[in-house]
Structures are given as C-alpha cells and as structure tokens.
Design a protein around this motif. Structure first.
Motif, mmCIF file in Angstrom:
data_model
loop_
_atom_site.group_PDB
_atom_site.id
_atom_site.type_symbol
_atom_site.label_atom_id
_atom_site.label_comp_id
_atom_site.label_asym_id
_atom_site.label_seq_id
_atom_site.Cartn_x
_atom_site.Cartn_y
_atom_site.Cartn_z
ATOM 1 N N ARG A 78 0.818 -1.213 0.000
ATOM 2 C CA ARG A 78 0.000 0.000 0.000
ATOM 3 C C ARG A 78 0.851 1.262 0.000
ATOM 4 O O ARG A 78 2.047 1.255 0.259
ATOM 5 C CB ARG A 78 -0.909 0.033 1.236
ATOM 6 C CG ARG A 78 -1.629 -1.258 1.569
ATOM 7 C CD ARG A 78 -2.507 -1.734 0.426
ATOM 8 N NE ARG A 78 -3.347 -2.858 0.816
ATOM 9 C CZ ARG A 78 -4.602 -2.753 1.204
ATOM 10 N NH1 ARG A 78 -5.189 -1.576 1.283
ATOM 11 N NH2 ARG A 78 -5.305 -3.828 1.534
ATOM 12 N N THR A 171 -1.593 5.250 -3.996
ATOM 13 C CA THR A 171 -2.543 5.882 -3.087
ATOM 14 C C THR A 171 -3.118 7.128 -3.734
ATOM 15 O O THR A 171 -2.394 8.084 -4.034
ATOM 16 C CB THR A 171 -1.871 6.266 -1.754
ATOM 17 O OG1 THR A 171 -1.477 5.068 -1.077
ATOM 18 C CG2 THR A 171 -2.825 7.043 -0.864
ATOM 19 N N TYR A 230 -7.893 6.124 0.274
ATOM 20 C CA TYR A 230 -8.090 5.726 1.671
ATOM 21 C C TYR A 230 -9.129 6.619 2.342
ATOM 22 O O TYR A 230 -8.832 7.428 3.204
ATOM 23 C CB TYR A 230 -6.743 5.698 2.395
ATOM 24 C CG TYR A 230 -5.916 4.547 1.908
ATOM 25 C CD1 TYR A 230 -5.939 3.323 2.565
ATOM 26 C CD2 TYR A 230 -5.191 4.646 0.723
ATOM 27 C CE1 TYR A 230 -5.231 2.241 2.079
ATOM 28 C CE2 TYR A 230 -4.489 3.561 0.222
ATOM 29 C CZ TYR A 230 -4.503 2.360 0.903
ATOM 30 O OH TYR A 230 -3.812 1.278 0.409
ATOM 31 N N ASP A 232 -11.505 5.765 4.399
ATOM 32 C CA ASP A 232 -11.841 5.408 5.790
ATOM 33 C C ASP A 232 -13.331 5.590 6.077
ATOM 34 O O ASP A 232 -13.726 5.943 7.192
ATOM 35 C CB ASP A 232 -11.029 6.240 6.784
ATOM 36 C CG ASP A 232 -9.551 5.882 6.782
ATOM 37 O OD1 ASP A 232 -9.176 4.895 6.121
ATOM 38 O OD2 ASP A 232 -8.763 6.598 7.417
ATOM 39 N N HIS A 268 -10.916 2.407 -0.012
ATOM 40 C CA HIS A 268 -10.651 1.866 1.321
ATOM 41 C C HIS A 268 -11.724 2.394 2.264
ATOM 42 O O HIS A 268 -11.795 3.592 2.537
ATOM 43 C CB HIS A 268 -9.252 2.307 1.768
ATOM 44 C CG HIS A 268 -8.894 1.920 3.164
ATOM 45 N ND1 HIS A 268 -8.141 0.809 3.462
ATOM 46 C CD2 HIS A 268 -9.167 2.508 4.354
ATOM 47 C CE1 HIS A 268 -7.959 0.731 4.761
ATOM 48 N NE2 HIS A 268 -8.582 1.758 5.332
#
Length: 380
Positions: A78, A171, A230, A232, A268
């Motif tokens: 990652r 990312t 990401y 979250d 993610h």
C-alpha cells in the motif's frame, strides 16, 4: 501449476477466477514496530542490506513488504506515491520546534498551519489547519494554485522488489470532505463549517476536486494497475446523506478517469458500512478495501459481497486477531471463509491495518488455513 501471487491477486481484481483465495493482510509500520516486543528481530525477517533502493530504505518500507512475504501471504503493498505537488505563490511550512511539528502554508491571502504532537509514540493533530472562515479562503487559494507532476520512481522500485509475490498499489487523494474530516478540520468543525460557511466550504471542495482529477489522470497514466483511495468511510463520522452529497459523485468521477486507462479503482472503507451498501452498489469503484466485520465494523464479508456486488477485500477484524490464540484464529478464519460462497470477487485481508501486537503466529495460521482450504471455488 498454481498461479503466482501477482497473477492470483490480479485475477480477482480483473473479475477472473484465481487458483485459490488471495490472502493479503494490510501490514503497516505500527504493526512492524510491534514485532520487537514479540521477540522477533526484523533483521531475522529481512536483512537491512536487502533494501537496495531509496524507496525501500525509507522508514520501515522494506519490512512492510517482507513481513507479508515472511508469513507466506500474497503481497498487496500500500501507499506508494506517484506524484509531486507544487504550490505556486505559496511558501510551505514544515518545521519542528520543542517537540511540536508544524505544517501549513504562507500565501498572499494569509497563513495557515497545523500542529502535531506525540504521546506514547503516537502522533496526533493538536491544532487543525482550518479554524475559522478566513482559513477556508487561504486553503482555497492554496489548492487553486497547486499543480501536479508525475513521479513514478517509487512504484518502479517497489514493483521490482515485490516481483511475482504480489503487487504494489498507488494511493489516490481523498474526496474533499474526507480530507476535511480526517486531517484539515476534524469531525466537529467540518459539521459547523458546512452549516455556517456552506458556500465557502463547497467552493473549497470544488478546488480540491479539480486538483484531484488532475492527480488521478497522472495515476491513470502510470505503470501501476491498481489505485486505492483511503476514504476510511464509516457512518460513525459521515452520514449516508453526506456520502451521497459529497462523496459518491466525486468517487465516480475518479473511477471514470482510472477506467479510461483500463486500471482498477478501489476505495478503502474500513468503518461501519451497513447503512451505505445500497449506495455503494451504485458506485463505479471496482472494489471496497478493508471491509471489517463487527465490532470494529458492522459488515460481514459475505453480506458485503452480496449487498454491494463489488470486489471485497477484508473480512478479518484486526482487534480480534490481537486477542486470539492460533487455534482461535484458525476457527475464526474458517468461519469468515464459510460466508463468502465460492469466494469469487474476494481477497481475504485484515479489515484495516494489522493491529499493533498481533501475534505473528496468528498471521501464519491464516496462511495455513488458506493453503489447506482456500482452493477456488471454495467448498467449506
């Protein structure tokens, strides 16, 4: 002859059949830094001289790769960077004084900065970047004057080092509201700002989104095949209405850019998702990463596959793996595998980063379960 780990992971991500279910735990620096407490020397896992390139020598990057290889899992590395940002007419603030780290920008329209402190080895934001209406104006100026430049060197280095044992992933930048919630404003003030300064905040979101699209084009043109943002995502901090209003369209646009180059776009989302599954099913992302069952999350892997129709990466609660012994870990893993039918569109992983202090033997036990029972299609 079986597939390599790279072939296995990419088969799932491309909607094809693997030889067995991939097992790709998310191993980060916090977990790596806990291994010494277990009496495990990192040098015994991988001699430091194995790091031949700048990317591998940086921080504990080498060990984030090599711990996964050591336990016999399929590497899905990652957080590989692929671009640089340049801020025109802005001076960057990045300095440490008296143990406090300051980050921010000096611009012709004002100065903004955040403060970061450490406690017990963990860094936290003690002062957010934005605290008032004027700060919103300054950050809007910063993003309006930012430009992106490709920088694929780190990817080339990780990709070569990993080889057939897995893949390296890029990312991607967060949706604007997630950038505010996680880093620049915080949950409470993001809520207040969107009530009190809605026009100013949405103007800022627009500038961030414009830059994000440029960044995703740079990523789409890279040699990498997989991009992960990401987010979250969790309804503990973001309502379904806010997701619809401030995330869905933006993520769909990023997915369109990535898909134009036949690349794979993963979001993610490691929190509580059960109230979002209908909306996620409509989204253009190819898959959802770090889907976590109760109690950290609230979505079992089988339900996630059925309700979203996406590739699902996850299924194992990190907090549970810390508490369990080897036999409990084995039974827990089998329980989750029984939920996912044949295992199509599924990569077994931790539902977010492997927790600090997780026994290494538990991760090895999961590898043994996958090698014994994980042949595709599953028949448990």
């Amino acid at each position: 002859m079986g597939m390599t780990s790279r072939e296995r992971i990419m088969a799932v991500l491309r909607g094809k059949e693997p030889d067995r279910i991939p097992w790709s735990p998310l191993v980060g620096r916090y977990y790596v830094n806990s291994l010494e407490e277990q009496g495990i020397k990192l040098e015994d896992i991988a001699p430091r001289e194995m790091a031949k390139t700048p990317a591998l020598k940086r921080d504990v990057n080498l060990y984030e790769v090599e711990v996964v290889r050591h336990i016999g899992a399929d590497i899905m590395y990652r957080h590989v960077n692929s671009y640089k940002l340049h801020y025109k007419n802005c001076k960057l603030i990045n300095e440490t004084r008296n143990g406090v780290r300051y980050e921010g920008f000096e611009t012709p329209v004002g100065k903004i900065y955040s403060e970061h402190k450490k406690s017990g080895g963990t860094e936290f934001i003690s002062k957010h970047l934005l605290e008032n209406k004027k700060d919103i104006e300054v950050l809007t100026y910063v993003f309006r004057n930012a430009v992106v430049e490709p920088d694929y060197q780190d990817f080339y280095e990780f990709d070569e080092h990993i080889g057939d044992d897995g893949i390296a992933t890029l990312t991607g930048p967060l949706t604007p509201i997630q950038l505010m919630l996680q880093f620049y404003v915080g949950v409470a003030n993001t809520t207040y700002f969107l009530m009190d300064y809605k026009d100013e905040m949405e103007n800022l979101f627009s500038e961030i989104h414009n830059l994000n699209r440029d960044i995703y084009r740079v990523m789409a043109e890279s040699p990498a095949e997989v991009i992960i943002t990401y987010e979250d995502t969790s309804t503990t901090v973001l309502s379904p209405a806010w997701y619809e209003q401030y995330c869905k369209k933006e993520l769909d646009e990023y997915a369109d850019i990535i898909h134009d180059y036949n690349k794979i776009f993963i979001t993610h989302m490691c929190g509580k998702l059960s109230l979002l599954t209908d909306t996620l099913a409509e989204g253009k992302m190819d898959g959802i990463d770090s889907v976590c069952p109760p109690t950290t999350g609230d979505l079992e892997p089988g339900d996630a596959l059925e309700e979203t129709g996406k590739i699902i990466i996850g299924g194992l609660e990190p907090a549970a793996l810390v508490r369990m012994n080897v036999e409990e870990t084995r039974e827990y893993t089998l329980e989750k595998l029984k939920q996912v039918g044949t295992g199509r569109n599924f990569i077994l992983s931790t539902g977010d980063s492997t927790a600090y202090g997780t026994p290494l033997e538990n991760l090895k036990a999961i590898t043994r379960v996958i090698k014994e029972y994980g042949q595709f299609p599953l028949n448990l």
